[in-house]
Design a protein around this motif. Structure first.
Motif, PDB file in Angstrom:
ATOM      1  N   ASP A 116       0.831  -1.197   0.000  1.00 35.44           N
ATOM      2  CA  ASP A 116       0.000   0.000   0.000  1.00 35.44           C
ATOM      3  C   ASP A 116       0.875   1.260   0.000  1.00 35.44           C
ATOM      4  O   ASP A 116       1.680   1.455   0.916  1.00 35.44           O
ATOM      5  CB  ASP A 116      -0.891  -0.021   1.245  1.00 35.44           C
ATOM      6  CG  ASP A 116      -1.720   1.236   1.393  1.00 35.44           C
ATOM      7  OD1 ASP A 116      -2.021   1.867   0.364  1.00 35.44           O
ATOM      8  OD2 ASP A 116      -2.058   1.596   2.535  1.00 35.44           O
ATOM      9  N   PRO A 117       0.751   2.125  -1.004  1.00 29.89           N
ATOM     10  CA  PRO A 117       1.601   3.326  -1.056  1.00 29.89           C
ATOM     11  C   PRO A 117       1.466   4.224   0.166  1.00 29.89           C
ATOM     12  O   PRO A 117       2.436   4.853   0.587  1.00 29.89           O
ATOM     13  CB  PRO A 117       1.117   4.036  -2.328  1.00 29.89           C
ATOM     14  CG  PRO A 117       0.599   2.937  -3.197  1.00 29.89           C
ATOM     15  CD  PRO A 117      -0.046   1.971  -2.245  1.00 29.89           C
ATOM     16  N   ALA A 118       0.274   4.294   0.751  1.00 30.65           N
ATOM     17  CA  ALA A 118       0.100   5.130   1.946  1.00 30.65           C
ATOM     18  C   ALA A 118       0.903   4.573   3.121  1.00 30.65           C
ATOM     19  O   ALA A 118       1.512   5.330   3.895  1.00 30.65           O
ATOM     20  CB  ALA A 118      -1.382   5.218   2.307  1.00 30.65           C
ATOM     21  N   GLU A 119       0.929   3.245   3.260  1.00 33.43           N
ATOM     22  CA  GLU A 119       1.724   2.625   4.312  1.00 33.43           C
ATOM     23  C   GLU A 119       3.218   2.806   4.043  1.00 33.43           C
ATOM     24  O   GLU A 119       4.015   3.012   4.969  1.00 33.43           O
ATOM     25  CB  GLU A 119       1.385   1.135   4.421  1.00 33.43           C
ATOM     26  CG  GLU A 119       2.240   0.337   5.381  1.00 33.43           C
ATOM     27  CD  GLU A 119       2.142   0.779   6.829  1.00 33.43           C
ATOM     28  OE1 GLU A 119       2.984   0.342   7.639  1.00 33.43           O
ATOM     29  OE2 GLU A 119       1.218   1.558   7.161  1.00 33.43           O
ATOM     30  N   PHE A 120       3.591   2.734   2.783  1.00 31.30           N
ATOM     31  CA  PHE A 120       4.989   2.979   2.397  1.00 31.30           C
ATOM     32  C   PHE A 120       5.411   4.384   2.836  1.00 31.30           C
ATOM     33  O   PHE A 120       6.474   4.572   3.448  1.00 31.30           O
ATOM     34  CB  PHE A 120       5.147   2.805   0.891  1.00 31.30           C
ATOM     35  CG  PHE A 120       6.550   2.985   0.390  1.00 31.30           C
ATOM     36  CD1 PHE A 120       7.424   1.907   0.321  1.00 31.30           C
ATOM     37  CD2 PHE A 120       7.009   4.224  -0.024  1.00 31.30           C
ATOM     38  CE1 PHE A 120       8.718   2.057  -0.148  1.00 31.30           C
ATOM     39  CE2 PHE A 120       8.304   4.388  -0.493  1.00 31.30           C
ATOM     40  CZ  PHE A 120       9.161   3.304  -0.553  1.00 31.30           C
ATOM     41  N   ASP A 121       4.572   5.372   2.544  1.00 31.75           N
ATOM     42  CA  ASP A 121       4.883   6.755   2.937  1.00 31.75           C
ATOM     43  C   ASP A 121       4.992   6.882   4.455  1.00 31.75           C
ATOM     44  O   ASP A 121       5.867   7.585   4.978  1.00 31.75           O
ATOM     45  CB  ASP A 121       3.803   7.704   2.418  1.00 31.75           C
ATOM     46  CG  ASP A 121       3.871   7.889   0.913  1.00 31.75           C
ATOM     47  OD1 ASP A 121       4.860   7.445   0.302  1.00 31.75           O
ATOM     48  OD2 ASP A 121       2.926   8.471   0.357  1.00 31.75           O
ATOM     49  N   ARG A 122       4.091   6.204   5.183  1.00 29.57           N
ATOM     50  CA  ARG A 122       4.132   6.263   6.648  1.00 29.57           C
ATOM     51  C   ARG A 122       5.448   5.700   7.165  1.00 29.57           C
ATOM     52  O   ARG A 122       6.053   6.260   8.087  1.00 29.57           O
ATOM     53  CB  ARG A 122       2.960   5.473   7.229  1.00 29.57           C
ATOM     54  CG  ARG A 122       2.826   5.634   8.747  1.00 29.57           C
ATOM     55  CD  ARG A 122       1.975   4.552   9.357  1.00 29.57           C
ATOM     56  NE  ARG A 122       2.611   3.246   9.287  1.00 29.57           N
ATOM     57  CZ  ARG A 122       3.616   2.851  10.077  1.00 29.57           C
ATOM     58  NH1 ARG A 122       4.121   3.685  10.986  1.00 29.57           N
ATOM     59  NH2 ARG A 122       4.145   1.652   9.949  1.00 29.57           N
ATOM     60  N   ARG A 123       5.910   4.620   6.560  1.00 33.35           N
ATOM     61  CA  ARG A 123       7.166   4.011   7.009  1.00 33.35           C
ATOM     62  C   ARG A 123       8.366   4.903   6.696  1.00 33.35           C
ATOM     63  O   ARG A 123       9.315   4.976   7.487  1.00 33.35           O
ATOM     64  CB  ARG A 123       7.338   2.631   6.364  1.00 33.35           C
ATOM     65  CG  ARG A 123       6.319   1.624   6.870  1.00 33.35           C
ATOM     66  CD  ARG A 123       6.603   0.226   6.345  1.00 33.35           C
ATOM     67  NE  ARG A 123       5.630  -0.735   6.836  1.00 33.35           N
ATOM     68  CZ  ARG A 123       5.748  -2.041   6.732  1.00 33.35           C
ATOM     69  NH1 ARG A 123       6.823  -2.564   6.154  1.00 33.35           N
ATOM     70  NH2 ARG A 123       4.811  -2.839   7.208  1.00 33.35           N
ATOM     71  N   VAL A 124       8.340   5.562   5.548  1.00 28.14           N
ATOM     72  CA  VAL A 124       9.429   6.496   5.226  1.00 28.14           C
ATOM     73  C   VAL A 124       9.484   7.615   6.262  1.00 28.14           C
ATOM     74  O   VAL A 124      10.559   7.993   6.749  1.00 28.14           O
ATOM     75  CB  VAL A 124       9.255   7.067   3.804  1.00 28.14           C
ATOM     76  CG1 VAL A 124      10.247   8.206   3.567  1.00 28.14           C
ATOM     77  CG2 VAL A 124       9.447   5.984   2.754  1.00 28.14           C
ATOM     78  N   ARG A 125       8.324   8.156   6.625  1.00 29.72           N
ATOM     79  CA  ARG A 125       8.285   9.219   7.629  1.00 29.72           C
ATOM     80  C   ARG A 125       8.818   8.713   8.971  1.00 29.72           C
ATOM     81  O   ARG A 125       9.528   9.437   9.681  1.00 29.72           O
ATOM     82  CB  ARG A 125       6.862   9.750   7.787  1.00 29.72           C
ATOM     83  CG  ARG A 125       6.374  10.512   6.575  1.00 29.72           C
ATOM     84  CD  ARG A 125       4.963  11.039   6.759  1.00 29.72           C
ATOM     85  NE  ARG A 125       4.506  11.716   5.567  1.00 29.72           N
ATOM     86  CZ  ARG A 125       4.781  12.979   5.250  1.00 29.72           C
ATOM     87  NH1 ARG A 125       5.564  13.689   6.047  1.00 29.72           N
ATOM     88  NH2 ARG A 125       4.342  13.505   4.141  1.00 29.72           N
ATOM     89  N   ALA A 126       8.476   7.479   9.331  1.00 36.29           N
ATOM     90  CA  ALA A 126       8.964   6.924  10.595  1.00 36.29           C
ATOM     91  C   ALA A 126      10.472   6.753  10.580  1.00 36.29           C
ATOM     92  O   ALA A 126      11.147   7.013  11.584  1.00 36.29           O
ATOM     93  CB  ALA A 126       8.283   5.577  10.864  1.00 36.29           C
ATOM     94  N   ILE A 127      11.012   6.340   9.440  1.00 34.91           N
ATOM     95  CA  ILE A 127      12.461   6.172   9.317  1.00 34.91           C
ATOM     96  C   ILE A 127      13.189   7.507   9.486  1.00 34.91           C
ATOM     97  O   ILE A 127      14.283   7.571  10.056  1.00 34.91           O
ATOM     98  CB  ILE A 127      12.804   5.532   7.947  1.00 34.91           C
ATOM     99  CG1 ILE A 127      12.364   4.060   7.952  1.00 34.91           C
ATOM    100  CG2 ILE A 127      14.280   5.658   7.606  1.00 34.91           C
ATOM    101  CD1 ILE A 127      12.316   3.433   6.572  1.00 34.91           C
ATOM    102  N   LEU A 128      12.570   8.595   9.048  1.00 32.41           N
ATOM    103  CA  LEU A 128      13.197   9.903   9.100  1.00 32.41           C
ATOM    104  C   LEU A 128      12.890  10.665  10.382  1.00 32.41           C
ATOM    105  O   LEU A 128      13.319  11.812  10.542  1.00 32.41           O
ATOM    106  CB  LEU A 128      12.751  10.746   7.902  1.00 32.41           C
ATOM    107  CG  LEU A 128      13.203  10.208   6.536  1.00 32.41           C
ATOM    108  CD1 LEU A 128      12.624  11.029   5.412  1.00 32.41           C
ATOM    109  CD2 LEU A 128      14.724  10.179   6.452  1.00 32.41           C
ATOM    110  N   THR A 129      12.130  10.052  11.287  1.00 35.05           N
ATOM    111  CA  THR A 129      11.760  10.698  12.547  1.00 35.05           C
ATOM    112  C   THR A 129      12.575  10.117  13.693  1.00 35.05           C
ATOM    113  O   THR A 129      12.531   8.909  13.947  1.00 35.05           O
ATOM    114  CB  THR A 129      10.260  10.506  12.829  1.00 35.05           C
ATOM    115  OG1 THR A 129       9.506  11.062  11.742  1.00 35.05           O
ATOM    116  CG2 THR A 129       9.873  11.212  14.120  1.00 35.05           C
ATOM    117  N   PHE A 130      13.313  10.957  14.363  1.00 35.66           N
ATOM    118  CA  PHE A 130      14.136  10.513  15.495  1.00 35.66           C
ATOM    119  C   PHE A 130      13.614  11.147  16.781  1.00 35.66           C
ATOM    120  O   PHE A 130      13.088  12.241  16.776  1.00 35.66           O
ATOM    121  CB  PHE A 130      15.592  10.903  15.280  1.00 35.66           C
ATOM    122  CG  PHE A 130      16.341   9.989  14.349  1.00 35.66           C
ATOM    123  CD1 PHE A 130      17.123   8.955  14.834  1.00 35.66           C
ATOM    124  CD2 PHE A 130      16.234  10.159  12.980  1.00 35.66           C
ATOM    125  CE1 PHE A 130      17.809   8.115  13.972  1.00 35.66           C
ATOM    126  CE2 PHE A 130      16.913   9.325  12.114  1.00 35.66           C
ATOM    127  CZ  PHE A 130      17.702   8.307  12.602  1.00 35.66           C
TER     128      PHE A 130
END
Length: 303
Positions: free
Chosen positions: A289-303
């Motif tokens: 799911d592209p929306a889930e993909f985007d959510r995971r990218v945001r999580a990876i970039l959030t510290f």
């Protein structure tokens, strides 16, 4: 470029919040630069986008091709590759299976980022589709794609041809400069070459094959085929990497005889073909799911 990276980072020291390094060869380069200048990244957080443990693919290759010296080196190379992540605050891999290689060795901050794809199944019905399809870069004799196509053409196709109509061929799409592919002349494998837009090709062909014998990560080619509504016969290795169920989401085989039987069954059984197509599309919808993909990218970039 490699030669300009140190000066590039020096000129921007303190500018970046996060630096993402993809794949082992780039991490090796950065580690060498940091050894000479430890504060080169300033206070930037470092994310290692490992994707997969590529040395595991080489271990598969050594086992499949009977290369004892390479097999002896494989475990050391796997450990060396995993150790590259030691300077990173976060590791990213493409699948839960790849992530486990890192968590089992003590890495705590490991994220999974697979593929983002929207299903776009091609509309042509089963009866109007013909031929088998293979997609992959075929430039180097040592590559997994070339090995798999040679294995299929030399060992599987002779067993398959008596099981299917004479006109059926395997259409192999992708840049094909590997010299060994010349040996497939007359085998029923047609080297199509590169195709800019594969939509019409997916719509014409009936069965997608992925006879890959050594690989790492996750097989994006199967996701692509499933997204376009063409069912797949693959090796058990690829099904395991996907986490898909043989007989439900795709068919699997690891010997020439079994692979030929599975391809013939899928090519001739519309009920089976429709079931696998439907189930694979459902898996893709849930997992890519592209929306889930985007959510995971945001999580990876959030510290």
């Amino acid at each position: 470029g490699r030669g300009g990276l140190a000066d590039f980072l020096k000129s921007r020291k303190g500018f970046f919040d996060t630096v993402i390094v993809s794949r082992p060869h780039n991490m090796m380069l950065l580690r060498a630069l940091l050894k000479d200048e430890p504060d080169l990244l300033g206070k930037a957080r470092l994310v290692y986008d490992a994707e997969a443990v590529f040395a595991i693919r080489e271990k598969h290759r050594a086992r499949v091709l009977g290369l004892p010296d390479a097999l002896k080196r494989a475990d050391r190379e796997i450990e060396a590759e995993l150790a590259l992540a030691g300077i990173a605050q976060r590791v990213v891999t493409v699948s839960p299976g790849e992530a486990r290689h890192y968590t089992q060795r003590g890495y705590r901050d490991v994220h999974v980022l697979g593929h983002g794809l929207t299903p776009a199944p091609t509309p042509r019905p089963f009866a109007d589709r013909h031929h088998l399809l293979f997609v992959g870069l075929l430039q180097h004799d040592e590559s997994p794609n070339v090995d798999s196509l040679l294995w299929f053409g030399r060992e599987i196709m002779p067993l398959l041809r008596p099981l299917l109509p004479d006109a059926v061929e395997l259409q192999a799409v992708g840049r094909n400069g590997a010299p060994s592919l010349d040996s497939l002349a007359g085998s029923g494998v047609r080297l199509v070459g590169p195709v800019e837009d594969l939509t019409a090709t997916y719509d014409r062909c009936r069965v997608f094959i992925a006879p890959t014998r050594f690989a790492g990560g996750i097989p994006h080619k199967i996701h692509e085929a499933a997204a376009h509504g063409i069912p797949v016969v693959a090796t058990a290795l690829l099904a395991e990497q996907l986490g898909w169920t043989p007989g439900e989401d795709l068919l699997t085989a690891d010997t020439p005889e079994d692979f030929a039987r599975q391809v013939a069954a899928l090519y001739q059984d519309e009920t089976l073909w429709t079931k696998l197509r439907t189930n694979a599309l459902a898996r893709l919808t849930a997992e890519c799911d592209p929306a889930e993909f985007d959510r995971r990218v945001r999580a990876i970039l959030t510290f």
